[in-house]
Scaffold this motif. Structure first.
Motif, PDB file in Angstrom:
ATOM      1  N   GLY A  32      -6.440 -13.405   2.613  1.00 39.25           N
ATOM      2  CA  GLY A  32      -6.589 -13.556   4.054  1.00 39.25           C
ATOM      3  C   GLY A  32      -6.857 -12.289   4.835  1.00 39.25           C
ATOM      4  O   GLY A  32      -6.959 -12.344   6.054  1.00 39.25           O
ATOM      5  N   CYS A  33      -6.991 -11.154   4.173  1.00 31.92           N
ATOM      6  CA  CYS A  33      -7.185  -9.924   4.949  1.00 31.92           C
ATOM      7  C   CYS A  33      -8.668  -9.691   5.232  1.00 31.92           C
ATOM      8  O   CYS A  33      -9.547 -10.269   4.597  1.00 31.92           O
ATOM      9  N   ILE A  34      -8.916  -8.835   6.226  1.00 33.46           N
ATOM     10  CA  ILE A  34     -10.275  -8.459   6.594  1.00 33.46           C
ATOM     11  C   ILE A  34     -10.375  -6.952   6.450  1.00 33.46           C
ATOM     12  O   ILE A  34      -9.719  -6.204   7.171  1.00 33.46           O
ATOM     13  N   VAL A  35     -11.210  -6.510   5.492  1.00 33.11           N
ATOM     14  CA  VAL A  35     -11.343  -5.084   5.187  1.00 33.11           C
ATOM     15  C   VAL A  35     -12.524  -4.529   5.970  1.00 33.11           C
ATOM     16  O   VAL A  35     -13.656  -4.961   5.772  1.00 33.11           O
ATOM     17  N   VAL A  36     -12.253  -3.563   6.853  1.00 32.70           N
ATOM     18  CA  VAL A  36     -13.288  -2.971   7.692  1.00 32.70           C
ATOM     19  C   VAL A  36     -13.431  -1.469   7.460  1.00 32.70           C
ATOM     20  O   VAL A  36     -14.317  -0.845   8.039  1.00 32.70           O
ATOM     21  N   ARG A  37     -12.554  -0.883   6.627  1.00 26.55           N
ATOM     22  CA  ARG A  37     -12.582   0.544   6.313  1.00 26.55           C
ATOM     23  C   ARG A  37     -12.502   0.732   4.811  1.00 26.55           C
ATOM     24  O   ARG A  37     -11.992  -0.133   4.108  1.00 26.55           O
ATOM     25  N   GLY A  94     -20.477  -1.791   4.959  1.00 21.88           N
ATOM     26  CA  GLY A  94     -20.209  -0.373   4.981  1.00 21.88           C
ATOM     27  C   GLY A  94     -18.927   0.070   4.318  1.00 21.88           C
ATOM     28  O   GLY A  94     -18.542   1.225   4.414  1.00 21.88           O
ATOM     29  N   VAL A  95     -18.240  -0.831   3.607  1.00 18.48           N
ATOM     30  CA  VAL A  95     -16.935  -0.531   3.015  1.00 18.48           C
ATOM     31  C   VAL A  95     -17.064  -0.243   1.524  1.00 18.48           C
ATOM     32  O   VAL A  95     -17.836  -0.890   0.827  1.00 18.48           O
ATOM     33  N   ARG A  96     -16.299   0.725   1.045  1.00 19.91           N
ATOM     34  CA  ARG A  96     -16.155   1.007  -0.388  1.00 19.91           C
ATOM     35  C   ARG A  96     -14.717   0.667  -0.772  1.00 19.91           C
ATOM     36  O   ARG A  96     -13.772   1.168  -0.165  1.00 19.91           O
ATOM     37  N   SER A 100      -4.722   0.907  -4.981  1.00 21.49           N
ATOM     38  CA  SER A 100      -3.927   0.576  -3.804  1.00 21.49           C
ATOM     39  C   SER A 100      -3.923  -0.920  -3.543  1.00 21.49           C
ATOM     40  O   SER A 100      -4.689  -1.677  -4.134  1.00 21.49           O
ATOM     41  N   ILE A 101      -3.048  -1.318  -2.632  1.00 20.83           N
ATOM     42  CA  ILE A 101      -2.990  -2.695  -2.135  1.00 20.83           C
ATOM     43  C   ILE A 101      -3.260  -2.628  -0.641  1.00 20.83           C
ATOM     44  O   ILE A 101      -2.649  -1.823   0.070  1.00 20.83           O
ATOM     45  N   VAL A 102      -4.192  -3.476  -0.175  1.00 16.90           N
ATOM     46  CA  VAL A 102      -4.452  -3.573   1.256  1.00 16.90           C
ATOM     47  C   VAL A 102      -4.160  -4.994   1.713  1.00 16.90           C
ATOM     48  O   VAL A 102      -4.349  -5.956   0.975  1.00 16.90           O
TER      49      VAL A 102
END
Length: 89
Positions: free
Chosen positions: A57-62, A45-47, A68-70
């Motif tokens: 190592g990050c987990i993108v949920v939104r 469900g993420v764009r 940008s950098i997340v």
């Protein structure tokens, strides 16, 4: 590269009373020029906007805005107004 993109949870969660699936699959959209770091995960469900860096190592949920950098668990935007190039300057 050990990065992961998933459009489902890999299992069904069912409402016991109605039999309705509670966690349907959802599309993942990676726009142009996205850099996914080692061990990063992008979940259903993420764009992810164009010219974005997804830190290792990050987990993108939104959803992630372009340029940008997340980073983090869960991922959050730590910087905007960026892009990236393969060449080192």
């Amino acid at each position: 590269v050990d990065a992961d993109v998933r459009n489902t949870d890999g299992h069904s969660v069912i409402d016991a009373a109605s039999g309705t699936r509670l966690n349907p699959a959802a599309d993942v959209v990676l726009e142009d020029h996205v850099w996914m770091g080692l061990g990063s995960h992008i979940l259903k469900g993420v764009r992810v906007g164009s010219h974005t860096i997804v830190a290792a190592g990050c987990i993108v949920v939104r959803d992630v805005p372009p340029n940008s950098i997340v980073a983090g668990v869960p991922a959050r935007t730590i910087r905007t107004g960026v892009t990236w190039h393969r060449q080192r300057h």
